[in-house]
Design a protein around this motif. Structure first.
Motif, PDB file in Angstrom:
ATOM      1  N   LEU A 164      31.605 -22.239  -2.035  1.00  0.00           N
ATOM      2  CA  LEU A 164      32.352 -22.968  -1.014  1.00  0.00           C
ATOM      3  C   LEU A 164      31.818 -22.577   0.353  1.00  0.00           C
ATOM      4  N   ALA A 165      31.421 -23.590   1.129  1.00  0.00           N
ATOM      5  CA  ALA A 165      30.955 -23.356   2.498  1.00  0.00           C
ATOM      6  C   ALA A 165      31.899 -24.067   3.462  1.00  0.00           C
TER       7      ALA A 165
ATOM      8  N   ARG B 274      43.975 -22.992   0.105  1.00  0.00           N
ATOM      9  CA  ARG B 274      44.162 -23.581  -1.226  1.00  0.00           C
ATOM     10  C   ARG B 274      43.529 -24.959  -1.325  1.00  0.00           C
ATOM     11  N   PRO B 275      43.700 -25.848  -0.313  1.00  0.00           N
ATOM     12  CA  PRO B 275      43.035 -27.156  -0.415  1.00  0.00           C
ATOM     13  C   PRO B 275      41.515 -27.039  -0.495  1.00  0.00           C
TER      14      PRO B 275
ATOM     15  N   ALA C 181      34.715 -28.552   4.684  1.00  0.00           N
ATOM     16  CA  ALA C 181      34.540 -27.767   3.461  1.00  0.00           C
ATOM     17  C   ALA C 181      33.553 -28.469   2.550  1.00  0.00           C
ATOM     18  N   VAL C 182      32.526 -27.768   2.143  1.00  0.00           N
ATOM     19  CA  VAL C 182      31.522 -28.306   1.232  1.00  0.00           C
ATOM     20  C   VAL C 182      31.408 -27.367   0.045  1.00  0.00           C
ATOM     21  N   ALA C 183      31.557 -27.903  -1.155  1.00  0.00           N
ATOM     22  CA  ALA C 183      31.455 -27.108  -2.376  1.00  0.00           C
ATOM     23  C   ALA C 183      30.218 -27.544  -3.147  1.00  0.00           C
TER      24      ALA C 183
ATOM     25  N   SER D 245      34.753 -32.362   1.402  1.00  0.00           N
ATOM     26  CA  SER D 245      36.155 -32.727   1.475  1.00  0.00           C
ATOM     27  C   SER D 245      36.625 -32.777   2.915  1.00  0.00           C
ATOM     28  N   PRO D 246      37.425 -33.777   3.263  1.00  0.00           N
ATOM     29  CA  PRO D 246      37.990 -33.839   4.596  1.00  0.00           C
ATOM     30  C   PRO D 246      39.268 -33.022   4.736  1.00  0.00           C
TER      31      PRO D 246
END
Length: 406
Positions: free
Chosen positions: A77-78, A125-126, A28-30, A19-20
């Motif tokens: 989440l990283a 939160r995002p 953020a990488v999930a 996600s940007p």
């Protein structure tokens, strides 16, 4: 709730979402995957430096997945290439819906997911939305992620999941502030009366044939204490007309393995204590260690000729005294408001429930679950109504047990 601005790689029940939404260079990488041996190994490595409540510990995750064999996933989440948050979840059917919740179901209380304590301010939160987007992409059959009975904080560290829309859990959690040691605790809790009662109980137990407080230090002692506990609990639940949450043989095996394996560690994270009178176990408690908290996860007494001497109260007196000697800051009685807890407790904790709908059906279910929680909270916070409810349970004992044990 898929995000059109995020990039997704998906294979079967695996998904990685980027996600940007993150600020600066921190992307953020999930990722979401089934809880395999490989996933558990990575989770254990992360937990070496992470904060987590007992029911999200690597030991709990491993034994629950091995014995219960749930449909389980690990959502991580990283940020900036390093994990900051990981959720071990199981998926269960609820009528026409599927709900993802913490591993352990109703046995998992005071929940705090595994998180990097040095980077909690990076969990926004995002970014958490990115995590749930990945869950929705990997498992489109999940309608709601239900993160229930969340601790607002862990030893003073705020729970990032509490940033999400939440509401109070129906059940209070009660605890004892151990500041100042056991004498200080007693001074705040009618200590003279407690000491007098404790001495009187000791005399009764000596007259009955002698007593000793035990702690399970071998697998054989673990099994002995748990066999006694399950028998005590089964009798009590049947008498009260409540469904026995320990009835499943696989759940019992899970607890046997959890407490036995904990003995291999220099400081076991799961502990069993018992009170034996005249050679028979009369009370048993099972506890977990969560930071500076000693948490009583469960307890039971033998309802026999010595029940009038309150062996459970006697054991709690000894357990709390030992918790003070061992440097714990809080003795946590966990979920449920009961008179025997009120005799000790000076802390009321309200856990939080977070419901994240992933589908249109999930939005409908989340609304219903919130309403159900509100009704439960009203009943349990109204002494007369709650007393009547428990009386009706006892009256209908022997008929089909009620599902709610609290």
């Amino acid at each position: 709730m898929a995000d059109a601005t995020a990039s997704l790689k998906e294979s079967g029940h695996r998904a990685v979402m980027t996600s940007p939404r993150a600020t600066g260079d921190s992307l953020a990488v999930a990722s979401v995957s089934p809880i395999s041996d490989e996933a558990q190994a990575a989770y254990s490595v992360f937990c070496r430096t992470a904060l987590f409540a007992p029911a999200q510990s690597p030991q709990w995750v491993r034994h629950w997945t091995e014995e219960i064999r749930p449909d389980a996933i690990l959502a991580t989440l990283a940020v900036g290439g390093r994990p900051v948050l990981s959720l071990a979840l199981e998926i269960e059917r609820y009528g026409p819906f599927r709900i993802a919740h913490f591993l352990g179901g109703r046995h998992a209380n005071g929940n705090f997911a595994a998180m990097d304590p040095a980077r909690l301010d990076e969990i926004t939160r995002p970014q958490m939305r990115t995590l749930f987007d990945a869950v929705a992409a990997a498992r489109p059959d999940i309608d709601v992620v239900a993160l229930q009975r969340l601790l607002p904080d862990f030893d003073g560290t705020a729970n990032p999941l509490a940033k999400l829309p939440s509401f109070p859990s129906p059940n209070l959690s009660l605890a004892v502030d151990l500041d100042g040691g056991f004498e200080a605790v007693l001074s705040r809790m009618n200590g003279k009366r407690k000491k007098k009662k404790h001495r009187s109980q000791a005399r009764k137990f000596e007259t009955a044939g002698g007593f000793r407080r035990t702690q399970a230090r071998t697998p054989e002692e673990v099994h002995s204490l748990l066999y006694a506990f399950f028998a005590m609990k089964e009798f009590r639940f049947r008498r009260m007309g409540i469904a026995n949450v320990f009835a499943d043989p696989q759940v019992r095996i899970f607890f046997h393995k959890l407490f036995a394996e904990a003995l291999k560690e220099s400081e076991p994270p799961f502990l069993l204590h018992g009170l034996e009178v005249a050679g028979k176990l009369r009370a048993v408690t099972g506890s977990s260690v969560g930071g500076r908290r000693l948490i009583c996860e469960f307890g039971a007494i033998s309802e026999d000729d010595l029940a009038h001497a309150s062996p459970g109260d006697f054991l709690f007196f000894e357990n709390i005294a030992e918790a003070c000697r061992n440097g714990f800051s809080v003795y946590d009685f966990s979920v449920g408001d009961e008179p025997y807890k009120r005799q000790w407790c000076d802390i009321e904790m309200k856990h939080l429930d977070v419901l994240v709908p992933l589908t249109l059906k999930g939005r409908m279910l989340a609304s219903g679950l919130r309403g159900n929680a509100s009704v439960k909270a009203f009943i349990k916070n109204s002494p007369k109504i709650w007393s009547l409810t428990k009386a009706l349970r006892r009256k209908t004992a022997g008929k089909k047990p009620q599902a709610d044990e609290d």
